[in-house]
Design a protein around this motif. Structure first.
Motif, PDB file in Angstrom:
ATOM      1  N   HIS A 116       0.871  -1.182   0.000  1.00  9.88           N
ATOM      2  CA  HIS A 116       0.000   0.000   0.000  1.00  9.88           C
ATOM      3  C   HIS A 116       0.904   1.226   0.000  1.00  9.88           C
ATOM      4  N   ASP A 117       0.313   2.412   0.139  1.00  6.76           N
ATOM      5  CA  ASP A 117       1.141   3.614   0.182  1.00  6.76           C
ATOM      6  C   ASP A 117       1.556   3.989   1.598  1.00  6.76           C
ATOM      7  N   VAL A 118       1.154   3.186   2.578  1.00 11.69           N
ATOM      8  CA  VAL A 118       1.644   3.268   3.966  1.00 11.69           C
ATOM      9  C   VAL A 118       1.819   1.831   4.450  1.00 11.69           C
ATOM     10  N   PRO A 119       2.573   1.602   5.529  1.00 16.10           N
ATOM     11  CA  PRO A 119       2.703   0.237   6.049  1.00 16.10           C
ATOM     12  C   PRO A 119       1.342  -0.385   6.340  1.00 16.10           C
ATOM     13  N   ASN A 120       1.152  -1.618   5.873  1.00 17.52           N
ATOM     14  CA  ASN A 120      -0.156  -2.248   5.927  1.00 17.52           C
ATOM     15  C   ASN A 120       0.022  -3.756   6.073  1.00 17.52           C
ATOM     16  N   VAL A 121      -0.901  -4.398   6.783  1.00 18.15           N
ATOM     17  CA  VAL A 121      -0.826  -5.849   6.956  1.00 18.15           C
ATOM     18  C   VAL A 121      -2.183  -6.493   6.673  1.00 18.15           C
ATOM     19  N   GLY A 122      -2.137  -7.743   6.231  1.00 20.85           N
ATOM     20  CA  GLY A 122      -3.313  -8.584   6.154  1.00 20.85           C
ATOM     21  C   GLY A 122      -3.260  -9.590   7.285  1.00 20.85           C
ATOM     22  N   PHE A 123      -4.321 -10.392   7.433  1.00 17.18           N
ATOM     23  CA  PHE A 123      -4.382 -11.346   8.536  1.00 17.18           C
ATOM     24  C   PHE A 123      -4.888 -12.705   8.061  1.00 17.18           C
ATOM     25  N   LEU A 124      -4.227 -13.765   8.532  1.00 16.37           N
ATOM     26  CA  LEU A 124      -4.737 -15.125   8.430  1.00 16.37           C
ATOM     27  C   LEU A 124      -5.158 -15.508   9.839  1.00 16.37           C
ATOM     28  N   ILE A 125      -6.442 -15.797  10.020  1.00 14.94           N
ATOM     29  CA  ILE A 125      -7.018 -15.961  11.356  1.00 14.94           C
ATOM     30  C   ILE A 125      -7.661 -17.339  11.467  1.00 14.94           C
ATOM     31  N   THR A 126      -7.397 -18.030  12.560  1.00 17.26           N
ATOM     32  CA  THR A 126      -8.039 -19.326  12.793  1.00 17.26           C
ATOM     33  C   THR A 126      -8.554 -19.417  14.221  1.00 17.26           C
ATOM     34  N   ASP A 127      -9.677 -20.123  14.375  1.00 15.33           N
ATOM     35  CA  ASP A 127     -10.197 -20.406  15.720  1.00 15.33           C
ATOM     36  C   ASP A 127      -9.967 -21.863  16.089  1.00 15.33           C
ATOM     37  N   GLY A 128      -9.113 -22.538  15.321  1.00 15.09           N
ATOM     38  CA  GLY A 128      -8.830 -23.937  15.560  1.00 15.09           C
ATOM     39  C   GLY A 128      -9.683 -24.874  14.735  1.00 15.09           C
ATOM     40  N   GLU A 129     -10.787 -24.353  14.209  1.00 12.74           N
ATOM     41  CA  GLU A 129     -11.669 -25.158  13.365  1.00 12.74           C
ATOM     42  C   GLU A 129     -11.691 -24.651  11.928  1.00 12.74           C
ATOM     43  N   GLU A 130     -11.675 -23.338  11.769  1.00 18.20           N
ATOM     44  CA  GLU A 130     -11.709 -22.743  10.436  1.00 18.20           C
ATOM     45  C   GLU A 130     -10.635 -21.669  10.314  1.00 18.20           C
ATOM     46  N   LYS A 131     -10.288 -21.367   9.052  1.00 20.55           N
ATOM     47  CA  LYS A 131      -9.346 -20.291   8.758  1.00 20.55           C
ATOM     48  C   LYS A 131     -10.041 -19.213   7.940  1.00 20.55           C
ATOM     49  N   LEU A 132      -9.702 -17.976   8.252  1.00 18.68           N
ATOM     50  CA  LEU A 132     -10.232 -16.828   7.520  1.00 18.68           C
ATOM     51  C   LEU A 132      -9.078 -15.945   7.079  1.00 18.68           C
TER      52      LEU A 132
END
Length: 238
Positions: A116-132
């Motif tokens: 992006h034009d500034v520092p930016n992050v995405g996320f991989l998120i899990t609750d132990g059953e599913e990933k988003l």
């Protein structure tokens, strides 16, 4: 199972609530709306809210950060973002380091860098059953992912719409260049999704569509045709 609620998905403000059916834990991802708007959307109930993830400093993703910090909620963001939103002295902000996992209640979160034009992050998120997977405000993602159940991905514009609007003098070339270098185009979203193993994917959420530079029906149809998956579009004026 992870459920998704969209409270805002536009340049006016972005905010999503993720809830795990395992134990009811919740997190907010981006808080680019006024605190009272999010409070009403959550029905004034934050009993199960374990934390807030912020991708980057722009107001449509971080607008109400000071309110959440003042109330003692845990807000996770990079040091660059914390500095930009003047949160370095707050006691409840927690630093995100790209590619270093951390826990928020039942959720395990892996942040990764975006373009992006500034520092930016995405996320991989899990609750132990599913990933988003959550990706916004980027023109490219250098990583690929597997075994993802839900995908929230920016689909801001298409090159065809941008070119037509420039040709019709509705959009400046400078503005077009800024969009191309900072936000995910439909064409690149499709390439990114096709690079992934989508065998476990249940749904794809298209977020942060530009009001002027997108077409909800066409984008949904194109992504469905390219992936064969259920596509949900979140679009609001702005």
């Amino acid at each position: 199972m992870i459920s998704v609620e969209c409270f805002g998905s536009s340049s006016l403000g972005n905010c999503y609530r993720l809830k795990s059916s395992v134990n009811g834990d919740e997190i907010l991802v981006d808080i680019g709306l006024p605190f009272k708007v999010i409070q009403r959307a959550c029905r004034y109930n934050f009993m199960h809210l374990n934390g807030i993830l912020i991708t980057h400093q722009h107001g449509d993703h971080s607008r109400s950060v000071s309110d959440w910090l003042q109330l003692g909620h845990k807000v996770y963001m990079t040091k660059d973002t914390a500095q930009a939103v003047h949160a370095l002295d707050a006691r409840t902000w927690i630093e995100i380091i790209p590619k270093k996992t951390f826990k928020v209640g039942i959720f395990t979160v892996l942040p990764f860098e975006l373009e992006h034009d500034v520092p930016n992050v995405g996320f991989l998120i899990t609750d132990g059953e599913e990933k988003l997977l959550y990706i916004t405000d980027t023109y490219y993602c250098r990583y690929t992912f597997k075994d993802v159940d839900h995908i929230l991905v920016e689909c801001n514009h298409s090159y065809e719409i941008l070119k037509n609007r420039v040709y019709d003098d509705e959009l400046s070339k400078q503005r077009m260049e800024r969009l191309v270098k900072s936000h995910f185009a439909l064409e690149n979203v499709i390439k990114f999704l096709q690079s992934m193993d989508l065998s476990k994917c249940k749904d794809i959420h298209l977020i942060h569509l530009s009001n002027e530079n997108s077409n909800e029906a066409e984008f949904k149809k194109a992504v469905q045709a390219a992936t064969g998956k259920l596509v949900i579009v979140h679009q609001e004026k702005g």
